[in-house]
Design an enzyme around this catalytic site. Structure first.
Site, PDB file in Angstrom:
ATOM      1  N   GLY A  64       0.731  -1.725  -0.024  1.00  0.00           N
ATOM      2  CA  GLY A  64       0.237  -0.073  -0.014  1.00  0.00           C
ATOM      3  C   GLY A  64       0.904   0.922  -0.314  1.00  0.00           C
ATOM      4  O   GLY A  64       0.764   2.146   0.699  1.00  0.00           O
ATOM      5  N   THR A 109      -1.427  -3.929  -6.684  1.00  0.00           N
ATOM      6  CA  THR A 109      -0.998  -5.665  -7.013  1.00  0.00           C
ATOM      7  C   THR A 109      -2.118  -6.394  -6.570  1.00  0.00           C
ATOM      8  O   THR A 109      -0.916  -6.481  -5.675  1.00  0.00           O
ATOM      9  CB  THR A 109       0.342  -6.053  -7.879  1.00  0.00           C
ATOM     10  OG1 THR A 109       1.255  -4.248  -8.389  1.00  0.00           O
ATOM     11  CG2 THR A 109       0.232  -7.068  -8.773  1.00  0.00           C
ATOM     12  N   GLU A 132      13.279  -4.221  -3.005  1.00  0.00           N
ATOM     13  CA  GLU A 132      12.703  -4.327  -3.594  1.00  0.00           C
ATOM     14  C   GLU A 132      13.523  -4.677  -4.241  1.00  0.00           C
ATOM     15  O   GLU A 132      13.192  -5.044  -5.974  1.00  0.00           O
ATOM     16  CB  GLU A 132      11.271  -3.409  -4.333  1.00  0.00           C
ATOM     17  CG  GLU A 132      10.726  -4.011  -5.277  1.00  0.00           C
ATOM     18  CD  GLU A 132       9.299  -3.016  -5.177  1.00  0.00           C
ATOM     19  OE1 GLU A 132       9.191  -2.033  -4.612  1.00  0.00           O
ATOM     20  OE2 GLU A 132       8.516  -3.308  -6.489  1.00  0.00           O
TER      21      GLU A 132
HETATM   22  C1  LIG Z   1       1.965  -2.604 -13.129  1.00  0.00           C
HETATM   23  C2  LIG Z   1       2.253  -1.777 -12.424  1.00  0.00           C
HETATM   24  C3  LIG Z   1       1.473  -2.526 -10.821  1.00  0.00           C
HETATM   25  C4  LIG Z   1       1.998  -1.348 -10.212  1.00  0.00           C
HETATM   26  N1  LIG Z   1       1.574  -2.242  -8.402  1.00  0.00           N
HETATM   27  C5  LIG Z   1       1.770  -1.318  -7.194  1.00  0.00           C
HETATM   28  C6  LIG Z   1       1.532  -2.271  -5.880  1.00  0.00           C
HETATM   29  O1  LIG Z   1       1.503  -3.221  -5.639  1.00  0.00           O
HETATM   30  N2  LIG Z   1       1.376  -1.413  -4.871  1.00  0.00           N
HETATM   31  C7  LIG Z   1       1.978   0.371  -5.138  1.00  0.00           C
HETATM   32  O2  LIG Z   1       1.738   1.500  -4.061  1.00  0.00           O
HETATM   33  N3  LIG Z   1       2.107   0.760  -6.580  1.00  0.00           N
HETATM   34  C8  LIG Z   1       1.843   0.233  -7.444  1.00  0.00           C
HETATM   35  N4  LIG Z   1       2.365   0.169  -8.360  1.00  0.00           N
HETATM   36  C9  LIG Z   1       2.649   1.799  -8.483  1.00  0.00           C
HETATM   37  C10 LIG Z   1       3.683   2.320  -9.019  1.00  0.00           C
HETATM   38  O3  LIG Z   1       4.653   2.142  -7.640  1.00  0.00           O
HETATM   39  C11 LIG Z   1       3.793   4.029  -9.403  1.00  0.00           C
HETATM   40  O4  LIG Z   1       2.600   4.360 -11.105  1.00  0.00           O
HETATM   41  C12 LIG Z   1       4.995   4.320  -9.744  1.00  0.00           C
HETATM   42  O5  LIG Z   1       5.660   4.675  -8.273  1.00  0.00           O
HETATM   43  C13 LIG Z   1       4.865   5.454 -10.487  1.00  0.00           C
HETATM   44  O6  LIG Z   1       3.954   6.798  -9.960  1.00  0.00           O
HETATM   45  P1  LIG Z   1       2.521   6.914 -11.270  1.00  0.00           P
HETATM   46  O7  LIG Z   1       1.893   6.578 -11.939  1.00  0.00           O
HETATM   47  O8  LIG Z   1       1.561   7.854 -10.499  1.00  0.00           O
HETATM   48  O9  LIG Z   1       3.093   7.799 -11.973  1.00  0.00           O
HETATM   49  P2  LIG Z   1       3.922   9.578 -11.555  1.00  0.00           P
HETATM   50  O10 LIG Z   1       4.708   9.887 -10.491  1.00  0.00           O
HETATM   51  O11 LIG Z   1       2.984  10.561 -12.083  1.00  0.00           O
HETATM   52  O12 LIG Z   1       5.251   9.841 -12.747  1.00  0.00           O
HETATM   53  C14 LIG Z   1       4.623   9.970 -14.377  1.00  0.00           C
HETATM   54  C15 LIG Z   1       5.438   9.926 -15.316  1.00  0.00           C
HETATM   55  O13 LIG Z   1       6.168  11.070 -15.100  1.00  0.00           O
HETATM   56  C16 LIG Z   1       7.988  11.054 -14.309  1.00  0.00           C
HETATM   57  N5  LIG Z   1       7.624  11.935 -13.323  1.00  0.00           N
HETATM   58  C17 LIG Z   1       7.683  12.300 -12.085  1.00  0.00           C
HETATM   59  N6  LIG Z   1       8.391  12.725 -11.508  1.00  0.00           N
HETATM   60  C18 LIG Z   1       9.051  13.542 -11.583  1.00  0.00           C
HETATM   61  C19 LIG Z   1      10.467  14.214 -11.545  1.00  0.00           C
HETATM   62  N7  LIG Z   1       9.892  14.390 -10.149  1.00  0.00           N
HETATM   63  N8  LIG Z   1      11.473  14.360 -12.405  1.00  0.00           N
HETATM   64  C20 LIG Z   1      11.069  13.976 -13.711  1.00  0.00           C
HETATM   65  N9  LIG Z   1      10.017  13.442 -14.424  1.00  0.00           N
HETATM   66  C21 LIG Z   1       8.958  12.867 -13.634  1.00  0.00           C
HETATM   67  C22 LIG Z   1       7.968   9.942 -14.491  1.00  0.00           C
HETATM   68  O14 LIG Z   1       9.403   9.216 -14.662  1.00  0.00           O
HETATM   69  C23 LIG Z   1       6.450   8.852 -14.945  1.00  0.00           C
HETATM   70  O15 LIG Z   1       6.734   8.577 -16.802  1.00  0.00           O
HETATM   71  C24 LIG Z   1       3.016  -0.177  -9.980  1.00  0.00           C
HETATM   72  C25 LIG Z   1       2.540   0.476 -11.258  1.00  0.00           C
HETATM   73  C26 LIG Z   1       1.907  -0.235 -12.161  1.00  0.00           C
HETATM   74  C27 LIG Z   1       1.726   0.225 -13.311  1.00  0.00           C
END
Ligand SMILES: Cc1cc2nc3c(=O)[nH]c(=O)nc-3n(C[C@H](O)[C@H](O)[C@H](O)COP(=O)(O)OP(=O)(O)OC[C@H]3O[C@@H](n4cnc5c(N)ncnc54)[C@H](O)[C@@H]3O)c2cc1C
Length: 311
Positions: free
Chosen positions: A83, A117, A200
């Site tokens: 989480g 997940t 991880e």
């Molecule tokens: C298949 C899958 C399974 C997952 N499972 C889990 C889970 O079990 N538990 C859980 O807690 N989370 C889970 N996640 C979440 C995952 O950890 C997040 O997707 C990840 O932390 C990225 O966050 P976001 O998707 O909100 O993207 P964002 O943080 O919104 O990022 C979007 C884009 O902006 C870029 N970006 C963001 N900040 C910056 C910055 N400061 N400078 C430059 N570029 C930046 C990123 O590289 C990315 O390309 C999962 C995600 C996926 C896709």
């Protein structure tokens, strides 16, 4: 999967700790074991339990928590989910908003987590919650264990691009959690998050999965023909396959270097090279998936019958 996982502790293969019936293997031995599982292929132990929450409880938890949770994690009595992420807190994890307000011997938890997940199967969730609204954002977070069957924890599936359901939204609406479910000290959760994410990073490249996929590609290419010859003899295809194999070998050596280095510096931090493992590992998995799709041509196209959600 659970039936398989439950056979592992019988051989001491369910988790690493000798005092809980594990093998006491080194990090490299564990790495080799996991790679063998991936290549066989059979599912490796559920990472959310054994590799994520288990080490946090073992390192920072109370004795009672260790005694209760660690054998249950090894035996997969509980399916755990992770989480962390929230709708507006992904990369910037410290901006999370989920709130745990202490009231006597309980926390009242409110908020939303997303991308969980396999949460649809989960019995338990480890959550990072905000317990201090005034402190600097990294210092007001706590690590709390939640029971997914508690009233007020609905799970909503998110359909992903392949049509399947692996990730979910999880909602917390005035959920009562006993204070005994706090791990370590209140407001120190950010330190535990860094510890957990460091663990991880290693073992995430899934080299064994890619090796098995390349073996499969080689097997199938001998059967499929392009212009009257096996695809493997097609220079364009075999060049792409060779490039994948070279990248995979480089990744394997990098991961082995990181794993062999584990624990050597005494600060509990992984080798910084571990940061590339996940991204490189997934790039190779994508490349091998594309090769498989190219290989089977029209058979790789999805057919509508899979997408039952909208019917
Ligand atoms: C298949 C899958 C399974 C997952 N499972 C889990 C889970 O079990 N538990 C859980 O807690 N989370 C889970 N996640 C979440 C995952 O950890 C997040 O997707 C990840 O932390 C990225 O966050 P976001 O998707 O909100 O993207 P964002 O943080 O919104 O990022 C979007 C884009 O902006 C870029 N970006 C963001 N900040 C910056 C910055 N400061 N400078 C430059 N570029 C930046 C990123 O590289 C990315 O390309 C999962 C995600 C996926 C896709």
């Amino acid at each position: 999967m659970i039936a398989w996982w439950r056979t592992l502790p019988k051989k001491g293969w369910g988790q690493p700790l000798e005092e809980y019936g594990g093998t006491g293997w080194t990090a490299v031995q564990h790495y080799i074991f996991k790679e063998e599982l991936h290549m066989y292929p059979v599912p490796a132990p559920l990472a959310f339990g054994v590799s994520m929450v288990g080490p946090v409880i073992y390192t920072f938890g109370e004795d009672a928590q260790k005694k209760y949770y660690l054998p249950r994690i090894a035996n997969v009595d509980d399916w755990w989910c992770q989480g962390f992420s929230e709708p507006d807190s992904g990369s910037d994890l410290a901006s999370m908003k989920m709130r745990a307000e202490r009231k006597g011997d309980k926390y009242i938890v409110n908020g939303q987590k997303t991308w969980k997940t396999l949460a649809q199967y989960a019995d338990m969730i480890f959550c990072f919650c905000r317990t201090d609204l005034i402190a600097r954002k990294q210092t007001g977070i706590s690590f709390i264990l939640g029971d997914m069957k508690t009233k007020g924890v609905p799970v909503r599936p998110i359909q992903i691009i392949d049509g399947g359901y692996k990730v979910n939204e999880v909602f917390f609406d005035d959920v009562e959690v006993p204070v005994q479910n706090l791990v370590g000290e209140e407001n120190k959760g950010w330190d535990y998050a860094k510890f957990l994410l460091g663990n991880e990073r290693t073992g995430i490249a899934r080299v064994g999965v890619s090796k098995e996929r390349i073996r499969r590609i080689r097997e199938v290419t001998t059967k499929f023909k392009s212009c009257g010859r096996p695809l493997l003899k097609d220079p364009a295809f075999s060049q792409k396959l060779a490039a994948c194999e070279i990248e995979l070998k480089a990744l394997e050596l990098t991961e082995l270097r990181v794993v062999a280095d584990e624990g050597k510096h005494g600060d509990g931090k992984p080798n910084p090279a571990s940061s590339v493992l996940k991204i490189k590992g997934f790039e190779i998995q994508q490349a091998t998936t594309e090769l498989l799709m190219e290989l089977i041509g029209p058979f790789a196209a999805p057919f509508d019958g899979q997408f039952t959600f909208f019917k």
